[in-house]
Scaffold this motif. Structure first.
Motif, PDB file in Angstrom:
ATOM      1  N   MET A 135      -6.744  -4.707  -6.641  1.00 50.43           N
ATOM      2  CA  MET A 135      -5.887  -3.552  -6.347  1.00 50.43           C
ATOM      3  C   MET A 135      -6.746  -2.323  -6.077  1.00 50.43           C
ATOM      4  N   LYS A 136      -6.457  -1.638  -4.997  1.00 50.11           N
ATOM      5  CA  LYS A 136      -7.164  -0.404  -4.698  1.00 50.11           C
ATOM      6  C   LYS A 136      -6.714   0.691  -5.662  1.00 50.11           C
ATOM      7  N   LYS A 137      -7.544   1.716  -5.788  1.00 54.80           N
ATOM      8  CA  LYS A 137      -7.183   2.807  -6.685  1.00 54.80           C
ATOM      9  C   LYS A 137      -6.099   3.681  -6.072  1.00 54.80           C
TER      10      LYS A 137
ATOM     11  N   GLY B 158       5.945   3.023   4.222  1.00 51.58           N
ATOM     12  CA  GLY B 158       4.543   3.092   3.826  1.00 51.58           C
ATOM     13  C   GLY B 158       4.350   2.841   2.341  1.00 51.58           C
ATOM     14  N   ILE B 159       5.228   3.411   1.534  1.00 58.31           N
ATOM     15  CA  ILE B 159       5.140   3.207   0.079  1.00 58.31           C
ATOM     16  C   ILE B 159       5.356   1.739  -0.267  1.00 58.31           C
ATOM     17  N   ALA B 160       6.292   1.077   0.424  1.00 64.83           N
ATOM     18  CA  ALA B 160       6.549  -0.345   0.160  1.00 64.83           C
ATOM     19  C   ALA B 160       5.313  -1.191   0.419  1.00 64.83           C
ATOM     20  N   ALA B 161       4.485  -0.778   1.366  1.00 62.28           N
ATOM     21  CA  ALA B 161       3.280  -1.533   1.705  1.00 62.28           C
ATOM     22  C   ALA B 161       2.073  -1.130   0.863  1.00 62.28           C
ATOM     23  N   ALA B 162       2.206  -0.078   0.067  1.00 65.43           N
ATOM     24  CA  ALA B 162       1.065   0.467  -0.672  1.00 65.43           C
ATOM     25  C   ALA B 162       0.619  -0.483  -1.779  1.00 65.43           C
ATOM     26  N   GLU B 163      -0.686  -0.715  -1.841  1.00 67.24           N
ATOM     27  CA  GLU B 163      -1.259  -1.593  -2.857  1.00 67.24           C
ATOM     28  C   GLU B 163      -2.040  -0.834  -3.915  1.00 67.24           C
ATOM     29  N   GLY B 164      -2.175   0.466  -3.754  1.00 66.01           N
ATOM     30  CA  GLY B 164      -2.965   1.240  -4.697  1.00 66.01           C
ATOM     31  C   GLY B 164      -2.271   1.456  -6.030  1.00 66.01           C
ATOM     32  N   LYS B 165      -3.073   1.686  -7.065  1.00 69.11           N
ATOM     33  CA  LYS B 165      -2.523   2.018  -8.381  1.00 69.11           C
ATOM     34  C   LYS B 165      -1.793   3.352  -8.322  1.00 69.11           C
ATOM     35  N   TYR B 166      -2.276   4.241  -7.433  1.00 70.24           N
ATOM     36  CA  TYR B 166      -1.655   5.540  -7.214  1.00 70.24           C
ATOM     37  C   TYR B 166      -1.328   5.664  -5.727  1.00 70.24           C
ATOM     38  N   VAL B 167      -0.300   6.446  -5.415  1.00 65.85           N
ATOM     39  CA  VAL B 167       0.141   6.614  -4.034  1.00 65.85           C
ATOM     40  C   VAL B 167       0.219   8.109  -3.731  1.00 65.85           C
ATOM     41  N   ALA B 168      -0.473   8.518  -2.662  1.00 66.75           N
ATOM     42  CA  ALA B 168      -0.401   9.903  -2.192  1.00 66.75           C
ATOM     43  C   ALA B 168       0.368   9.944  -0.882  1.00 66.75           C
TER      44      ALA B 168
ATOM     45  N   ASN C 243       2.096   4.170  -8.699  1.00 64.56           N
ATOM     46  CA  ASN C 243       2.674   3.194  -7.773  1.00 64.56           C
ATOM     47  C   ASN C 243       4.091   2.823  -8.188  1.00 64.56           C
ATOM     48  N   ASP C 244       4.292   2.619  -9.471  1.00 70.11           N
ATOM     49  CA  ASP C 244       5.609   2.206  -9.970  1.00 70.11           C
ATOM     50  C   ASP C 244       6.668   3.267  -9.666  1.00 70.11           C
ATOM     51  N   LEU C 245       6.341   4.519  -9.918  1.00 64.89           N
ATOM     52  CA  LEU C 245       7.297   5.594  -9.625  1.00 64.89           C
ATOM     53  C   LEU C 245       7.568   5.673  -8.132  1.00 64.89           C
ATOM     54  N   ALA C 246       6.521   5.638  -7.326  1.00 68.72           N
ATOM     55  CA  ALA C 246       6.694   5.755  -5.872  1.00 68.72           C
ATOM     56  C   ALA C 246       7.624   4.668  -5.336  1.00 68.72           C
ATOM     57  N   LYS C 247       7.451   3.452  -5.815  1.00 70.79           N
ATOM     58  CA  LYS C 247       8.237   2.335  -5.292  1.00 70.79           C
ATOM     59  C   LYS C 247       9.685   2.355  -5.774  1.00 70.79           C
ATOM     60  N   ASN C 248       9.977   3.186  -6.752  1.00 70.72           N
ATOM     61  CA  ASN C 248      11.347   3.255  -7.270  1.00 70.72           C
ATOM     62  C   ASN C 248      12.069   4.555  -6.897  1.00 70.72           C
ATOM     63  N   LEU C 249      11.546   5.288  -5.926  1.00 71.91           N
ATOM     64  CA  LEU C 249      12.177   6.554  -5.540  1.00 71.91           C
ATOM     65  C   LEU C 249      13.450   6.362  -4.718  1.00 71.91           C
ATOM     66  N   ASP C 250      13.565   5.238  -4.024  1.00 70.81           N
ATOM     67  CA  ASP C 250      14.756   4.938  -3.216  1.00 70.81           C
ATOM     68  C   ASP C 250      14.995   6.028  -2.165  1.00 70.81           C
ATOM     69  N   LEU C 251      13.993   6.216  -1.305  1.00 71.16           N
ATOM     70  CA  LEU C 251      14.075   7.260  -0.281  1.00 71.16           C
ATOM     71  C   LEU C 251      14.931   6.819   0.900  1.00 71.16           C
ATOM     72  N   TYR C 252      15.775   7.718   1.376  1.00 71.35           N
ATOM     73  CA  TYR C 252      16.572   7.488   2.581  1.00 71.35           C
ATOM     74  C   TYR C 252      17.051   8.851   3.073  1.00 71.35           C
ATOM     75  N   GLY C 253      17.618   8.885   4.284  1.00 71.36           N
ATOM     76  CA  GLY C 253      18.120  10.152   4.828  1.00 71.36           C
ATOM     77  C   GLY C 253      17.043  11.211   4.840  1.00 71.36           C
ATOM     78  N   ASP C 254      17.312  12.350   4.228  1.00 65.03           N
ATOM     79  CA  ASP C 254      16.319  13.419   4.083  1.00 65.03           C
ATOM     80  C   ASP C 254      15.878  13.565   2.634  1.00 65.03           C
ATOM     81  N   MET C 255      15.912  12.476   1.887  1.00 68.08           N
ATOM     82  CA  MET C 255      15.641  12.553   0.455  1.00 68.08           C
ATOM     83  C   MET C 255      14.183  12.860   0.127  1.00 68.08           C
ATOM     84  N   HIS C 256      13.276  12.767   1.123  1.00 68.22           N
ATOM     85  CA  HIS C 256      11.882  13.125   0.838  1.00 68.22           C
ATOM     86  C   HIS C 256      11.774  14.576   0.373  1.00 68.22           C
ATOM     87  N   ARG C 257      12.752  15.402   0.748  1.00 66.21           N
ATOM     88  CA  ARG C 257      12.740  16.804   0.315  1.00 66.21           C
ATOM     89  C   ARG C 257      13.064  16.941  -1.173  1.00 66.21           C
TER      90      ARG C 257
END
Length: 198
Positions: A1-3, A76-86, A159-173
């Motif tokens: 796993m990448k950092k 992109g987050i779904a494909a992320a393999e790092g322990k942390y996601v920026a 990584n765990d938090l990022a993958k559970n954000l459930d982003l859709y629409g304009d929710m990135h804001r």
């Protein structure tokens, strides 16, 4: 796993891509990382330019049409393999040299989310700054999530938090609000902000 996985959603950014890859790779040279570029239905040569730069640590995801920043970020987050996601913007208004310090803060202080606060913003006052200030105040008052800059794309998550954000629409804001709803610990940090190059 990448950092670290760095996710960049982009749309028609052919002029910025080469510099984005160069600056991000240089800024993260001491961190085991991957750079995930998600093309959100660009009509220019963005995909072709990215393909010229592909290396083992650089991934390209091409969406069939323009789904919007949240969907592209989620891919992109779904494909992320790092322990942390920026996450950061492709237009180089975010500075990748801020990422190592944000990551150190996250690890050393045991946060699940570190959000950027853009300092020295050079956006036009009426066009960007005032609407942003109003939006930030409204979100803070209606959600009790008291971060200062919801519009800054530069953030780092576990990584765990990022993958559970459930982003859709304009929710990135509303990422900090989504994170807070999951009980995530979060803080913020001032980061550089540059004018858009193109």
């Amino acid at each position: 796993m990448k950092k670290l996985s760095v996710v960049v959603a982009l749309l028609n950014e052919e002029e910025n891509i080469s510099l984005l890859i160069e600056k991000t790779t240089e800024a993260l040279r001491d961190i085991d990382h991957e750079l995930i570029l998600v093309d959100d239905g660009s009509k220019d040569r963005s995909v072709a330019v990215i393909r010229q730069h592909l290396k083992p640590h650089i991934k390209l995801i091409v969406l069939r049409k323009n789904y919007g920043q949240s969907a592209a970020m989620a891919a992109g987050i779904a494909a992320a393999e790092g322990k942390y996601v920026a996450t950061m913007d492709a237009d180089l208004q975010n500075d990748p040299t801020d990422i190592p310090a944000m990551l150190d803060k996250m690890i050393n202080e045991n946060w699940e989310l570190v959000a950027g606060i853009r300092k020295n913003r050079q956006d036009k006052m009426l066009g960007r700054k005032i609407p942003s200030l109003i939006a930030n105040k409204l979100i803070r008052s209606s959600t009790n999530v008291t971060l200062h800059d919801y519009g800054c794309t530069l953030k780092i998550f576990t990584n765990d938090l990022a993958k559970n954000l459930d982003l859709y629409g304009d929710m990135h804001r509303f990422i900090p609000v989504l994170a807070a709803s999951q009980g995530a610990s979060m803080t913020e940090m001032e980061v550089k902000h540059h004018p858009r190059l193109y």
